[in-house]
Design an enzyme around this catalytic site. Structure first.
Site, PDB file in Angstrom:
ATOM      1  N   GLU A 114      -2.717  -4.799   5.706  1.00 15.89           N
ATOM      2  CA  GLU A 114      -3.863  -5.958   5.238  1.00 15.89           C
ATOM      3  C   GLU A 114      -3.405  -6.846   3.617  1.00 15.89           C
ATOM      4  O   GLU A 114      -3.780  -7.115   3.525  1.00 15.89           O
ATOM      5  CB  GLU A 114      -4.442  -4.633   4.985  1.00 15.89           C
ATOM      6  CG  GLU A 114      -5.377  -5.047   6.289  1.00 15.89           C
ATOM      7  CD  GLU A 114      -5.653  -6.234   6.924  1.00 15.89           C
ATOM      8  OE1 GLU A 114      -6.228  -7.288   6.474  1.00 15.89           O
ATOM      9  OE2 GLU A 114      -5.275  -6.418   8.099  1.00 15.89           O
ATOM     10  N   HIS A 330       6.118  -6.202  15.021  1.00 14.92           N
ATOM     11  CA  HIS A 330       7.750  -5.680  14.636  1.00 14.92           C
ATOM     12  C   HIS A 330       7.271  -5.536  12.303  1.00 14.92           C
ATOM     13  O   HIS A 330       7.685  -4.495  12.304  1.00 14.92           O
ATOM     14  CB  HIS A 330       8.760  -6.753  14.961  1.00 14.92           C
ATOM     15  CG  HIS A 330       9.119  -6.958  14.689  1.00 14.92           C
ATOM     16  ND1 HIS A 330      11.046  -5.409  14.436  1.00 14.92           N
ATOM     17  CD2 HIS A 330      10.930  -6.772  13.739  1.00 14.92           C
ATOM     18  CE1 HIS A 330      11.848  -4.809  13.679  1.00 14.92           C
ATOM     19  NE2 HIS A 330      11.679  -6.173  12.766  1.00 14.92           N
TER      20      HIS A 330
END
Length: 439
Positions: A114, A330
Protein backbone atom coordinates in the site's frame (compact mmCIF):
# COMPACT_ATOMS: atom_id res chain seq x y z
CA UNK A 1 60.37 -58.66 -45.95
CA UNK A 2 59.98 -55.04 -45.02
CA UNK A 3 56.47 -54.89 -46.49
CA UNK A 4 55.46 -58.19 -44.84
CA UNK A 5 56.83 -57.04 -41.49
CA UNK A 6 54.95 -53.75 -41.79
CA UNK A 7 51.74 -55.56 -42.72
CA UNK A 8 52.18 -57.90 -39.74
CA UNK A 9 52.74 -55.02 -37.34
CA UNK A 10 49.70 -53.17 -38.75
CA UNK A 11 47.52 -56.27 -38.44
CA UNK A 12 48.63 -56.69 -34.85
CA UNK A 13 47.82 -53.09 -34.05
CA UNK A 14 44.40 -53.36 -35.69
CA UNK A 15 43.63 -56.53 -33.72
CA UNK A 16 44.72 -54.87 -30.50
CA UNK A 17 42.65 -51.79 -31.31
CA UNK A 18 39.57 -53.91 -32.07
CA UNK A 19 39.94 -55.70 -28.75
CA UNK A 20 40.25 -52.37 -26.95
CA UNK A 21 37.20 -51.02 -28.78
CA UNK A 22 35.17 -54.08 -27.81
CA UNK A 23 36.30 -53.69 -24.23
CA UNK A 24 35.32 -50.01 -24.19
CA UNK A 25 31.96 -50.53 -25.86
CA UNK A 26 30.69 -53.49 -23.84
CA UNK A 27 30.57 -54.47 -20.21
CA UNK A 28 30.69 -58.26 -20.15
CA UNK A 29 29.15 -60.68 -17.72
CA UNK A 30 32.61 -61.22 -16.26
CA UNK A 31 32.16 -57.94 -14.35
CA UNK A 32 29.21 -59.57 -12.58
CA UNK A 33 31.03 -62.83 -11.93
CA UNK A 34 29.60 -64.62 -14.96
CA UNK A 35 31.23 -66.19 -17.98
CA UNK A 36 32.55 -63.71 -20.51
CA UNK A 37 30.44 -63.15 -23.62
CA UNK A 38 31.49 -61.60 -26.90
CA UNK A 39 27.91 -60.71 -27.79
CA UNK A 40 27.90 -56.86 -27.82
CA UNK A 41 24.12 -56.59 -28.25
CA UNK A 42 23.57 -57.83 -24.69
CA UNK A 43 26.19 -55.61 -23.06
CA UNK A 44 26.31 -52.10 -21.66
CA UNK A 45 27.77 -49.45 -23.91
CA UNK A 46 30.58 -47.46 -22.34
CA UNK A 47 30.96 -44.53 -24.69
CA UNK A 48 32.73 -41.56 -23.06
CA UNK A 49 29.55 -39.50 -23.37
CA UNK A 50 27.02 -41.92 -21.86
CA UNK A 51 26.51 -45.48 -20.62
CA UNK A 52 23.41 -47.45 -21.56
CA UNK A 53 22.30 -50.84 -22.81
CA UNK A 54 22.60 -51.77 -26.46
CA UNK A 55 19.32 -52.66 -28.13
CA UNK A 56 18.56 -54.30 -31.44
CA UNK A 57 15.85 -51.85 -32.50
CA UNK A 58 15.62 -48.06 -32.28
CA UNK A 59 13.95 -46.84 -29.09
CA UNK A 60 12.12 -43.54 -29.12
CA UNK A 61 11.89 -42.17 -25.59
CA UNK A 62 8.91 -39.82 -25.33
CA UNK A 63 8.56 -37.40 -22.41
CA UNK A 64 5.14 -38.79 -21.49
CA UNK A 65 6.74 -42.19 -20.98
CA UNK A 66 9.11 -40.88 -18.31
CA UNK A 67 7.70 -41.03 -14.80
CA UNK A 68 7.19 -37.61 -13.21
CA UNK A 69 9.11 -36.64 -10.08
CA UNK A 70 6.63 -37.12 -7.19
CA UNK A 71 5.55 -34.27 -4.91
CA UNK A 72 6.37 -34.90 -1.26
CA UNK A 73 3.73 -33.81 1.26
CA UNK A 74 3.53 -34.11 5.04
CA UNK A 75 0.45 -32.11 6.01
CA UNK A 76 -2.89 -31.87 4.25
CA UNK A 77 -5.08 -28.78 3.98
CA UNK A 78 -6.68 -29.51 7.38
CA UNK A 79 -3.27 -29.48 9.05
CA UNK A 80 -3.25 -33.24 9.58
CA UNK A 81 0.09 -35.05 9.27
CA UNK A 82 -0.81 -38.00 7.05
CA UNK A 83 2.17 -40.21 7.96
CA UNK A 84 3.33 -39.95 11.56
CA UNK A 85 6.85 -41.01 10.55
CA UNK A 86 7.17 -37.74 8.59
CA UNK A 87 6.37 -35.49 11.56
CA UNK A 88 9.54 -33.39 11.93
CA UNK A 89 9.01 -33.38 15.70
CA UNK A 90 9.55 -29.64 16.05
CA UNK A 91 8.95 -28.09 19.44
CA UNK A 92 6.02 -25.81 20.17
CA UNK A 93 8.43 -22.87 20.33
CA UNK A 94 9.87 -23.56 16.88
CA UNK A 95 6.45 -24.05 15.28
CA UNK A 96 5.22 -20.89 17.00
CA UNK A 97 8.17 -18.93 15.56
CA UNK A 98 7.47 -20.36 12.10
CA UNK A 99 3.86 -19.21 12.29
CA UNK A 100 4.64 -15.77 13.67
CA UNK A 101 7.39 -15.17 11.12
CA UNK A 102 4.98 -16.02 8.30
CA UNK A 103 2.38 -13.68 9.79
CA UNK A 104 4.97 -10.92 10.20
CA UNK A 105 6.01 -11.24 6.56
CA UNK A 106 2.39 -11.31 5.39
CA UNK A 107 1.42 -8.26 7.45
CA UNK A 108 4.49 -6.24 6.45
CA UNK A 109 3.86 -7.07 2.78
CA UNK A 110 0.33 -5.70 2.91
CA UNK A 111 1.44 -2.37 4.38
CA UNK A 112 4.47 -1.87 2.14
CA UNK A 113 2.43 -2.77 -0.92
CA UNK A 114 0.00 0.00 0.00
CA UNK A 115 2.92 2.35 0.63
CA UNK A 116 3.99 1.90 -2.96
CA UNK A 117 0.45 2.50 -4.16
CA UNK A 118 0.49 5.75 -2.18
CA UNK A 119 3.70 6.81 -3.92
CA UNK A 120 5.82 6.59 -0.78
CA UNK A 121 8.21 4.01 -2.23
CA UNK A 122 8.97 3.29 -5.87
CA UNK A 123 8.51 -0.48 -6.10
CA UNK A 124 7.54 -3.53 -4.07
CA UNK A 125 7.08 -7.29 -4.38
CA UNK A 126 4.94 -9.30 -1.99
CA UNK A 127 5.37 -12.92 -0.92
CA UNK A 128 1.72 -13.94 -0.55
CA UNK A 129 1.27 -17.71 -0.80
CA UNK A 130 4.99 -18.47 -0.69
CA UNK A 131 5.70 -17.86 2.99
CA UNK A 132 6.15 -21.56 3.87
CA UNK A 133 8.87 -22.15 1.29
CA UNK A 134 10.88 -19.28 2.82
CA UNK A 135 10.43 -20.04 6.50
CA UNK A 136 10.46 -23.83 6.17
CA UNK A 137 13.71 -23.90 4.22
CA UNK A 138 15.40 -21.25 6.37
CA UNK A 139 14.60 -23.22 9.53
CA UNK A 140 16.37 -26.31 8.14
CA UNK A 141 19.56 -24.46 7.21
CA UNK A 142 22.53 -23.54 9.35
CA UNK A 143 22.93 -19.80 9.99
CA UNK A 144 26.41 -20.19 8.49
CA UNK A 145 25.06 -21.40 5.14
CA UNK A 146 25.14 -18.80 2.38
CA UNK A 147 21.96 -17.67 0.69
CA UNK A 148 21.66 -16.29 -2.84
CA UNK A 149 18.11 -15.02 -3.26
CA UNK A 150 16.19 -13.89 -6.30
CA UNK A 151 13.77 -11.29 -4.88
CA UNK A 152 10.92 -13.20 -3.27
CA UNK A 153 12.71 -14.78 -0.30
CA UNK A 154 12.22 -12.12 2.37
CA UNK A 155 11.04 -14.81 4.79
CA UNK A 156 14.53 -16.31 4.89
CA UNK A 157 15.77 -12.97 6.23
CA UNK A 158 12.88 -12.76 8.70
CA UNK A 159 13.86 -16.15 10.12
CA UNK A 160 17.53 -15.15 10.40
CA UNK A 161 16.80 -11.93 12.28
CA UNK A 162 16.51 -9.17 9.68
CA UNK A 163 14.39 -6.60 11.51
CA UNK A 164 11.37 -4.60 10.42
CA UNK A 165 13.53 -1.48 10.44
CA UNK A 166 16.10 -3.26 8.23
CA UNK A 167 13.39 -4.09 5.67
CA UNK A 168 11.77 -0.67 5.64
CA UNK A 169 15.00 1.35 5.62
CA UNK A 170 16.07 -0.64 2.57
CA UNK A 171 12.78 0.01 0.78
CA UNK A 172 13.07 3.73 1.53
CA UNK A 173 16.76 3.81 0.60
CA UNK A 174 17.82 6.06 3.48
CA UNK A 175 21.21 6.35 5.15
CA UNK A 176 20.30 3.57 7.63
CA UNK A 177 19.96 1.14 4.74
CA UNK A 178 22.88 -1.28 4.74
CA UNK A 179 23.06 -0.87 0.97
CA UNK A 180 23.18 2.93 1.33
CA UNK A 181 20.18 3.43 -0.94
CA UNK A 182 21.93 2.15 -4.04
CA UNK A 183 19.46 -0.65 -4.75
CA UNK A 184 15.82 -0.86 -5.74
CA UNK A 185 13.37 -1.69 -2.94
CA UNK A 186 13.22 -5.40 -1.91
CA UNK A 187 16.81 -5.92 -3.07
CA UNK A 188 17.92 -6.90 0.41
CA UNK A 189 21.31 -8.10 1.56
CA UNK A 190 23.05 -8.78 4.85
CA UNK A 191 26.67 -9.73 5.34
CA UNK A 192 25.96 -10.49 9.00
CA UNK A 193 23.21 -12.96 8.08
CA UNK A 194 25.11 -14.55 5.15
CA UNK A 195 22.49 -13.35 2.67
CA UNK A 196 24.13 -12.09 -0.52
CA UNK A 197 22.59 -8.87 -1.84
CA UNK A 198 19.87 -9.42 -4.42
CA UNK A 199 20.46 -8.07 -7.92
CA UNK A 200 17.88 -7.18 -10.56
CA UNK A 201 19.13 -9.19 -13.58
CA UNK A 202 17.24 -12.47 -13.61
CA UNK A 203 19.13 -15.68 -12.84
CA UNK A 204 22.59 -14.23 -12.25
CA UNK A 205 22.61 -15.46 -8.65
CA UNK A 206 22.47 -19.12 -9.70
CA UNK A 207 25.99 -19.49 -11.19
CA UNK A 208 27.32 -17.19 -8.46
CA UNK A 209 25.96 -19.60 -5.86
CA UNK A 210 27.57 -22.55 -7.63
CA UNK A 211 30.92 -20.74 -7.59
CA UNK A 212 30.61 -19.97 -3.88
CA UNK A 213 29.75 -23.61 -3.15
CA UNK A 214 32.81 -24.74 -5.11
CA UNK A 215 34.96 -22.40 -3.00
CA UNK A 216 33.50 -23.83 0.22
CA UNK A 217 34.12 -27.36 -1.02
CA UNK A 218 37.81 -26.60 -1.40
CA UNK A 219 38.12 -25.47 2.22
CA UNK A 220 39.27 -28.13 4.70
CA UNK A 221 36.55 -29.57 6.96
CA UNK A 222 33.88 -27.48 5.31
CA UNK A 223 30.52 -27.52 7.10
CA UNK A 224 28.72 -24.90 5.02
CA UNK A 225 26.49 -25.25 1.99
CA UNK A 226 25.04 -22.69 -0.40
CA UNK A 227 21.38 -22.38 -1.29
CA UNK A 228 20.13 -20.33 -4.20
CA UNK A 229 16.48 -19.51 -4.79
CA UNK A 230 14.91 -18.82 -8.16
CA UNK A 231 11.56 -19.05 -9.91
CA UNK A 232 10.61 -21.44 -12.68
CA UNK A 233 10.80 -18.49 -15.09
CA UNK A 234 14.42 -17.81 -14.14
CA UNK A 235 15.14 -21.49 -14.78
CA UNK A 236 14.73 -20.75 -18.49
CA UNK A 237 17.60 -18.27 -18.41
CA UNK A 238 20.92 -19.37 -19.86
CA UNK A 239 22.57 -18.68 -16.51
CA UNK A 240 20.45 -21.42 -14.91
CA UNK A 241 21.48 -24.06 -17.45
CA UNK A 242 25.15 -23.13 -17.15
CA UNK A 243 24.89 -23.22 -13.36
CA UNK A 244 23.26 -26.66 -13.34
CA UNK A 245 25.99 -28.04 -15.56
CA UNK A 246 28.86 -26.54 -13.58
CA UNK A 247 27.30 -27.65 -10.29
CA UNK A 248 27.11 -31.23 -11.59
CA UNK A 249 30.52 -31.46 -13.24
CA UNK A 250 32.36 -29.74 -10.38
CA UNK A 251 30.43 -31.60 -7.65
CA UNK A 252 29.42 -28.48 -5.75
CA UNK A 253 27.55 -28.57 -2.41
CA UNK A 254 24.77 -26.28 -3.63
CA UNK A 255 21.01 -26.48 -3.17
CA UNK A 256 19.25 -25.23 -6.30
CA UNK A 257 15.87 -24.23 -4.85
CA UNK A 258 13.18 -23.46 -7.43
CA UNK A 259 9.99 -21.75 -6.30
CA UNK A 260 7.59 -23.00 -8.95
CA UNK A 261 4.70 -20.61 -8.28
CA UNK A 262 2.87 -21.09 -11.55
CA UNK A 263 3.72 -17.85 -13.34
CA UNK A 264 6.78 -16.20 -14.86
CA UNK A 265 5.31 -12.71 -14.40
CA UNK A 266 2.28 -13.06 -16.73
CA UNK A 267 3.31 -16.28 -18.48
CA UNK A 268 1.78 -19.44 -16.97
CA UNK A 269 4.11 -22.37 -16.49
CA UNK A 270 2.34 -24.47 -19.16
CA UNK A 271 3.38 -21.87 -21.74
CA UNK A 272 6.77 -21.14 -20.21
CA UNK A 273 8.30 -24.63 -20.44
CA UNK A 274 7.63 -28.21 -21.52
CA UNK A 275 8.51 -31.35 -19.65
CA UNK A 276 8.29 -32.32 -15.98
CA UNK A 277 8.80 -28.95 -14.35
CA UNK A 278 12.24 -28.04 -13.04
CA UNK A 279 12.98 -31.11 -10.90
CA UNK A 280 12.51 -33.21 -14.04
CA UNK A 281 15.54 -31.53 -15.59
CA UNK A 282 17.91 -32.65 -12.84
CA UNK A 283 18.54 -36.16 -14.20
CA UNK A 284 19.62 -34.75 -17.56
CA UNK A 285 22.43 -32.92 -15.78
CA UNK A 286 23.25 -35.85 -13.49
CA UNK A 287 21.86 -34.10 -10.40
CA UNK A 288 19.67 -35.44 -7.59
CA UNK A 289 16.17 -33.99 -7.29
CA UNK A 290 13.50 -33.37 -4.66
CA UNK A 291 10.01 -32.04 -5.33
CA UNK A 292 7.63 -31.09 -2.53
CA UNK A 293 4.53 -29.12 -1.57
CA UNK A 294 5.70 -25.54 -1.08
CA UNK A 295 2.53 -24.66 0.83
CA UNK A 296 3.31 -27.31 3.47
CA UNK A 297 5.93 -25.89 5.82
CA UNK A 298 6.80 -29.30 7.27
CA UNK A 299 7.36 -30.81 3.82
CA UNK A 300 9.62 -27.86 2.98
CA UNK A 301 11.51 -28.24 6.25
CA UNK A 302 12.02 -32.01 5.91
CA UNK A 303 13.02 -31.76 2.25
CA UNK A 304 15.51 -28.97 2.91
CA UNK A 305 17.02 -30.80 5.86
CA UNK A 306 17.44 -33.94 3.77
CA UNK A 307 18.88 -31.97 0.84
CA UNK A 308 21.38 -30.18 3.06
CA UNK A 309 22.63 -33.46 4.52
CA UNK A 310 22.97 -34.92 1.03
CA UNK A 311 24.97 -32.08 -0.52
CA UNK A 312 27.25 -31.70 2.50
CA UNK A 313 27.99 -35.41 2.83
CA UNK A 314 28.49 -36.07 -0.88
CA UNK A 315 29.75 -32.69 -2.14
CA UNK A 316 27.11 -32.85 -4.84
CA UNK A 317 24.31 -30.50 -5.91
CA UNK A 318 20.59 -31.08 -5.68
CA UNK A 319 17.63 -29.52 -7.50
CA UNK A 320 14.72 -28.70 -5.19
CA UNK A 321 11.31 -27.73 -6.52
CA UNK A 322 8.69 -26.20 -4.24
CA UNK A 323 5.27 -26.47 -5.89
CA UNK A 324 3.13 -23.50 -4.84
CA UNK A 325 1.01 -20.64 -6.16
CA UNK A 326 1.78 -16.95 -6.40
CA UNK A 327 -1.29 -15.34 -4.89
CA UNK A 328 -0.10 -11.78 -5.36
CA UNK A 329 0.64 -9.78 -8.48
CA UNK A 330 4.19 -10.35 -9.67
CA UNK A 331 5.10 -6.89 -8.41
CA UNK A 332 3.60 -3.43 -8.10
CA UNK A 333 4.32 -3.08 -11.83
CA UNK A 334 2.00 -5.98 -12.63
CA UNK A 335 -1.77 -6.50 -12.73
CA UNK A 336 -2.46 -10.24 -12.58
CA UNK A 337 -6.19 -9.77 -13.19
CA UNK A 338 -5.26 -9.21 -16.83
CA UNK A 339 -4.07 -12.78 -17.28
CA UNK A 340 -5.85 -14.92 -14.66
CA UNK A 341 -9.39 -14.96 -13.25
CA UNK A 342 -9.91 -13.87 -9.64
CA UNK A 343 -11.73 -17.12 -8.78
CA UNK A 344 -8.52 -19.09 -9.39
CA UNK A 345 -7.03 -17.36 -6.36
CA UNK A 346 -9.82 -18.29 -3.97
CA UNK A 347 -8.69 -21.79 -3.04
CA UNK A 348 -5.01 -20.82 -2.79
CA UNK A 349 -5.84 -17.85 -0.60
CA UNK A 350 -7.96 -19.93 1.79
CA UNK A 351 -7.83 -23.74 1.98
CA UNK A 352 -4.38 -24.15 0.44
CA UNK A 353 -2.77 -21.10 2.03
CA UNK A 354 0.40 -22.08 3.95
CA UNK A 355 -0.51 -19.95 6.97
CA UNK A 356 -3.98 -21.54 7.16
CA UNK A 357 -2.49 -25.04 7.06
CA UNK A 358 -0.06 -24.37 9.88
CA UNK A 359 -2.80 -22.64 11.86
CA UNK A 360 -4.97 -25.76 11.55
CA UNK A 361 -2.07 -27.92 12.72
CA UNK A 362 -1.48 -25.70 15.75
CA UNK A 363 -5.18 -25.77 16.65
CA UNK A 364 -5.14 -29.57 16.68
CA UNK A 365 -2.18 -29.55 19.05
CA UNK A 366 -3.73 -26.92 21.27
CA UNK A 367 -0.94 -24.52 20.42
CA UNK A 368 -3.00 -21.73 18.92
CA UNK A 369 -4.45 -18.77 20.83
CA UNK A 370 -6.74 -16.67 18.64
CA UNK A 371 -6.69 -13.63 20.92
CA UNK A 372 -2.91 -13.69 21.31
CA UNK A 373 -2.39 -13.95 17.55
CA UNK A 374 -4.81 -11.10 16.91
CA UNK A 375 -2.84 -8.95 19.33
CA UNK A 376 0.38 -10.05 17.60
CA UNK A 377 -0.89 -8.87 14.20
CA UNK A 378 -1.94 -5.53 15.65
CA UNK A 379 1.48 -5.10 17.26
CA UNK A 380 3.24 -5.85 13.96
CA UNK A 381 1.04 -3.37 12.08
CA UNK A 382 1.77 -0.71 14.67
CA UNK A 383 5.51 -1.36 14.49
CA UNK A 384 5.59 -1.34 10.68
CA UNK A 385 3.59 1.89 10.41
CA UNK A 386 5.75 3.58 13.05
CA UNK A 387 8.91 2.50 11.26
CA UNK A 388 7.60 3.81 7.93
CA UNK A 389 6.98 7.21 9.50
CA UNK A 390 10.47 7.18 10.93
CA UNK A 391 12.21 5.86 7.80
CA UNK A 392 10.61 8.54 5.64
CA UNK A 393 12.25 11.22 7.77
CA UNK A 394 15.74 9.74 7.73
CA UNK A 395 17.91 11.51 5.09
CA UNK A 396 19.30 9.66 2.12
CA UNK A 397 22.94 8.63 2.20
CA UNK A 398 25.52 11.19 1.07
CA UNK A 399 25.37 11.17 -2.73
CA UNK A 400 29.18 10.98 -2.83
CA UNK A 401 28.93 7.43 -1.54
CA UNK A 402 27.83 6.47 -5.05
CA UNK A 403 31.53 6.59 -5.94
CA UNK A 404 32.70 4.75 -2.83
CA UNK A 405 32.93 1.06 -1.90
CA UNK A 406 33.65 0.06 -5.50
CA UNK A 407 37.38 -0.34 -4.94
CA UNK A 408 39.39 -0.66 -1.74
CA UNK A 409 41.10 2.57 -2.75
CA UNK A 410 39.25 4.93 -5.06
CA UNK A 411 41.08 5.12 -8.41
CA UNK A 412 41.84 8.44 -10.04
CA UNK A 413 39.13 8.23 -12.69
CA UNK A 414 36.45 7.95 -9.99
CA UNK A 415 38.01 10.79 -8.07
CA UNK A 416 37.81 12.90 -11.21
CA UNK A 417 34.16 11.97 -11.75
CA UNK A 418 33.25 12.79 -8.17
CA UNK A 419 34.96 16.16 -8.43
CA UNK A 420 33.05 16.92 -11.63
CA UNK A 421 29.81 15.99 -9.90
CA UNK A 422 30.62 18.21 -6.92
CA UNK A 423 31.29 21.15 -9.23
CA UNK A 424 28.10 20.47 -11.17
CA UNK A 425 25.92 20.31 -8.06
CA UNK A 426 27.48 23.45 -6.60
CA UNK A 427 26.71 25.29 -9.80
CA UNK A 428 23.13 23.97 -10.13
CA UNK A 429 22.22 23.16 -6.52
CA UNK A 430 18.82 24.84 -6.79
CA UNK A 431 17.76 21.97 -9.08
CA UNK A 432 18.65 19.16 -6.62
CA UNK A 433 16.87 18.13 -3.37
CA UNK A 434 20.05 18.39 -1.31
CA UNK A 435 18.09 18.75 1.92
CA UNK A 436 16.96 15.13 1.55
CA UNK A 437 20.55 13.87 1.63
CA UNK A 438 23.02 13.45 4.45
CA UNK A 439 25.52 16.33 4.57
Amino acid sequence: MSLLRSASVLAGRLASRNQLALKCLTTTRAIHGEAQSSEPATGLAKFPGAQAAFVGKPTLVLPEHVESVPIYRVMNAEGVIEDASQDPGLSREVVHKMFRDMVLLNTMDKILYESQRQGRISFYMTNFGEEASHIGSAAALSPEDWVYGQYREAGVLVWRGFTISDFINQCYGNREDEGKGRQMPVHYGSKKLNFVTISSPLGTQIPQAVGAAYAFKRQPDNQRVVITYFGEGAASEGDAHAAFNFAATLDCPVMLFCRNNGFAISTPSKEQYRGDGIAGRAAGYGIAALRFDGTDIFAVYNATKMAREYVLKNNKPIVMEAMQYRISHHSTSDDSTAYRPAEDLEIWNTTEHPISKLKNFMKQRGWFDEAAEGAHVKAIRKQVLAQINQSEKIPKADWRETFQDVYHEMPQHLRDQMKQMEEHIEKHKEHYPLKDFKN
